[in-house]
Design a protein around this motif. Sequence first.
Motif, short mmCIF file in Angstrom:
data_model
loop_
_atom_site.label_atom_id
_atom_site.label_comp_id
_atom_site.label_asym_id
_atom_site.label_seq_id
_atom_site.Cartn_x
_atom_site.Cartn_y
_atom_site.Cartn_z
N LEU A 4 0.85 -1.20 0.00
CA LEU A 4 0.00 0.00 0.00
C LEU A 4 0.88 1.24 0.00
CD1 LEU A 4 -2.38 -1.08 2.92
CD2 LEU A 4 -2.91 -1.23 0.47
N ILE A 5 0.45 2.26 -0.77
CA ILE A 5 1.13 3.56 -0.74
C ILE A 5 0.06 4.62 -0.58
CG2 ILE A 5 2.60 5.17 -2.01
CD1 ILE A 5 3.32 2.40 -3.66
N SER A 6 0.16 5.39 0.49
CA SER A 6 -0.85 6.41 0.76
C SER A 6 -0.24 7.52 1.60
CB SER A 6 -2.03 5.78 1.53
OG SER A 6 -2.88 6.78 2.04
N GLY A 7 -0.81 8.73 1.48
CA GLY A 7 -0.36 9.85 2.30
C GLY A 7 -1.14 9.94 3.61
N THR A 8 -2.10 9.03 3.81
CA THR A 8 -2.98 9.11 4.98
C THR A 8 -2.73 7.91 5.89
OG1 THR A 8 -4.61 10.03 3.45
CG2 THR A 8 -5.41 9.48 5.65
N PRO A 9 -2.02 8.12 7.03
CA PRO A 9 -1.67 7.00 7.91
C PRO A 9 -2.89 6.19 8.37
CG PRO A 9 -0.45 8.97 8.53
CD PRO A 9 -1.42 9.40 7.48
N SER A 10 -4.02 6.87 8.60
CA SER A 10 -5.20 6.11 9.07
C SER A 10 -5.70 5.14 8.01
CB SER A 10 -6.32 7.07 9.48
OG SER A 10 -6.67 7.87 8.38
N LYS A 11 -5.54 5.49 6.73
CA LYS A 11 -5.95 4.57 5.65
C LYS A 11 -5.00 3.38 5.60
CE LYS A 11 -7.92 7.75 2.32
NZ LYS A 11 -7.67 8.31 0.99
N ILE A 12 -3.70 3.66 5.74
CA ILE A 12 -2.73 2.55 5.75
C ILE A 12 -3.11 1.56 6.86
CG2 ILE A 12 -0.33 1.95 6.32
CD1 ILE A 12 -0.25 3.10 3.62
N LYS A 13 -3.50 2.13 8.01
CA LYS A 13 -3.81 1.26 9.16
C LYS A 13 -5.04 0.39 8.84
CE LYS A 13 -4.32 1.43 14.11
NZ LYS A 13 -5.36 1.97 14.97
N SER A 14 -6.12 1.03 8.38
CA SER A 14 -7.35 0.24 8.18
C SER A 14 -7.21 -0.72 6.99
CB SER A 14 -8.56 1.16 8.00
OG SER A 14 -8.35 2.02 6.92
N TRP A 15 -6.56 -0.27 5.91
CA TRP A 15 -6.40 -1.15 4.74
C TRP A 15 -5.46 -2.32 5.05
CZ3 TRP A 15 -7.24 -0.31 -0.90
CH2 TRP A 15 -8.24 0.65 -1.15
N SER A 16 -4.38 -2.03 5.80
CA SER A 16 -3.43 -3.13 6.05
C SER A 16 -4.07 -4.17 6.96
CB SER A 16 -2.09 -2.63 6.59
OG SER A 16 -2.28 -1.90 7.76
N GLN A 17 -4.95 -3.72 7.86
CA GLN A 17 -5.68 -4.70 8.69
C GLN A 17 -6.64 -5.51 7.83
OE1 GLN A 17 -7.36 -2.26 11.77
NE2 GLN A 17 -5.51 -2.36 13.03
N LYS A 18 -7.39 -4.78 7.00
CA LYS A 18 -8.42 -5.45 6.19
C LYS A 18 -7.82 -6.46 5.21
CE LYS A 18 -12.37 -4.44 3.29
NZ LYS A 18 -13.12 -3.43 2.57
N TYR A 19 -6.69 -6.08 4.61
CA TYR A 19 -6.12 -6.93 3.55
C TYR A 19 -4.86 -7.68 3.99
CZ TYR A 19 -9.51 -4.67 0.54
OH TYR A 19 -10.68 -4.22 0.00
N ASN A 20 -4.57 -7.60 5.30
CA ASN A 20 -3.47 -8.37 5.85
C ASN A 20 -2.13 -8.03 5.18
OD1 ASN A 20 -2.52 -10.19 7.65
ND2 ASN A 20 -2.95 -12.01 6.38
N ILE A 21 -1.81 -6.74 5.15
CA ILE A 21 -0.60 -6.26 4.49
C ILE A 21 0.46 -5.98 5.56
CG2 ILE A 21 0.39 -4.49 2.96
CD1 ILE A 21 -1.95 -5.98 1.64
N PRO A 22 1.66 -6.58 5.42
CA PRO A 22 2.69 -6.32 6.44
C PRO A 22 3.20 -4.87 6.38
CG PRO A 22 3.59 -7.61 4.62
CD PRO A 22 2.12 -7.47 4.35
N GLU A 23 3.62 -4.37 7.54
CA GLU A 23 4.07 -2.98 7.64
C GLU A 23 5.24 -2.68 6.69
OE1 GLU A 23 4.74 -1.92 11.73
OE2 GLU A 23 5.51 0.05 11.13
N LYS A 24 6.09 -3.68 6.48
CA LYS A 24 7.27 -3.46 5.62
C LYS A 24 6.86 -3.20 4.16
CE LYS A 24 8.32 -8.10 3.97
NZ LYS A 24 8.01 -7.72 2.61
N ASN A 25 5.62 -3.48 3.78
CA ASN A 25 5.15 -3.23 2.41
C ASN A 25 4.28 -1.98 2.32
OD1 ASN A 25 6.45 -5.55 1.76
ND2 ASN A 25 4.62 -6.72 1.16
#
Length: 369
Positions: free
Chosen positions: A68-89
Motif C-alpha cells: 500500500l502507498i498512501s499519504g494518509t496513515p489512518s488509511k494505511i492502518k485500516s487497509w493493512s488490517q483489512k487486507y493483511n498487508i505487512p508494515e514493511k510493504n
Amino acid sequence: MSSRRNFLQTLGTAALTLPSIPTAFAAAVNSEPYQGPVLRVALMGLGGYAGLVARGLESCQRAKLVGLISGTPSKIKSWSQKYNIPEKNCYNYENFDAIKDNKDIDVVYVITPNALHHGQVIRVAKAGKHVICEKPMALNAREGQEMVEACRNAKVKLLVGYRMHFEANTLEIVRMRQAGELGQIRFFQGLSGFRIGDPGQWRLTKNLAGGGALMDIGVYAINGSRYMVGEEPVWVTAQETKTDPQKFKPGVDETIQFQLGFPGGAVASCLSTYSMNNLDRFFLNGDKGFAELQPATGYGPIRGRTNKGELALPHVVHQTKQMEEMAAIILDNKKPVIPVDGEEGLKDLKIIDAIYQAVKSGKKLSLNL
Ligand code: NAD
C-alpha cells in the motif's frame, strides 16, 4: 486454472442468453489450488477506485494485493488490517522510492488523481517496478511520452487500467468485426457521460484533473472508437458546450462533442459529458451489420446486441478479470487482443490534445498516431 478457463469459455460460448455468474461461483469451479507464479501488487492512492481494485484482487488467482502507498496513515492502518498487508510493504508519497529494495512487490498500480500519474509512474519505473496506471494515463501526450520512455529505459512494463479491453461482450464484438461479420466498418457512435456532483472535488479542479469530462469519462469514447473500429483515426473535429460555467470553470469541460475520421472511411461521432446520467452507449455499424453495447463501459453487467441477436456473455468482475489478464501480460508476456500498454495510453492522450486544440481553433485537425 485451465479447468476454470475451459469452464468459463464453454459457458461463455453457450451462454449468450444466460444471466451473469458471480466470480466466486466461477472461482469455486476450480478444484486444483493454483501453485504457479503470482503477480504481487501494491496500490498507490487508496481512494474510491482503489477500493474496487482491492476487492477485485481478492478473487484473483494469479494477482495478489501485497502493498500500500498512501499519504494518509489512518488509511494505511485500516487497509493493512483489512487486507493483511505487512508494515514493511506500506509506504507514503515521500518514501515510496525505497520500494526498489522490496523484493516482495512486482508492480505498483497508480490510482491517484490524473495530474499525479506522470511523476508517480516515473518514480516507480526508476525504482525498477512494473507500473499499472489508471486512465487517463497523464494530462497530455508530452507527459505520456516521457512515461513510456522512462519505463522503457528502466526495462519495466507500463500498462493502463483499461478494464474494458478484457470484457467478454466487448471482445465478442471485436471478434465479429475481425471475422468480417459486420462488413466494412462505416460508423461508430460513443456516448460517455454522467452527472457529476460535488463541485469541490479534484475531478472539477483543472490542476488535478487536467480538464473535465473528456479526461475522465470521454476517454472511454475515444479509446472505444479505436478498438471498436479497429483502426487509428486520422483526423478530428470537436465542439464544446457549457451550461454551468460556475461549476465548470475555465479549462474544465462539461460537454464536448467530437468526430474522428478513420483511414478505411469510417467516421466516429462521440459525446463526452458531466451533465447527463446513464449515458453509456457504443454503436458500431458496418456495411453488413451492427453491434451495440449499452451499458458499454460501466462496471457491468455489460449488455448489447447485434443484427444477429442479443449479447449477454457472463459478467465477471471487471477488476478481477483485468488483474488476472495483467498478471499474464507481466508474468508470461501474454499479448492481449486489445493492447493495454503505455503506447495505447499515449495514443489516447494524443487524441485528447487534438480534441482540446480543435475545440479552441474550430478546425479539423490531422492526427498522426
Ligand atoms: P478518489 O478521489 O476516490 O481517490 C483518489 C485518491 O488519491 C484518494 O485516496 C486521495 O487521498 C489520493 N490522493 C493522493 N494525492 C492526492 C492529491 N494531491 N489530491 C487529491 N487526492 C490525492 O478518485 P478515484 O475515483 O479513485 O480516481 C483515481 C484515478 O482512478 C483517476 O485517475 C481516475 O480517472 C481513475 N479511475 C478509473 C476508473 C476505471 O474504471 N478504470 C474508475 C474510477 C477512477
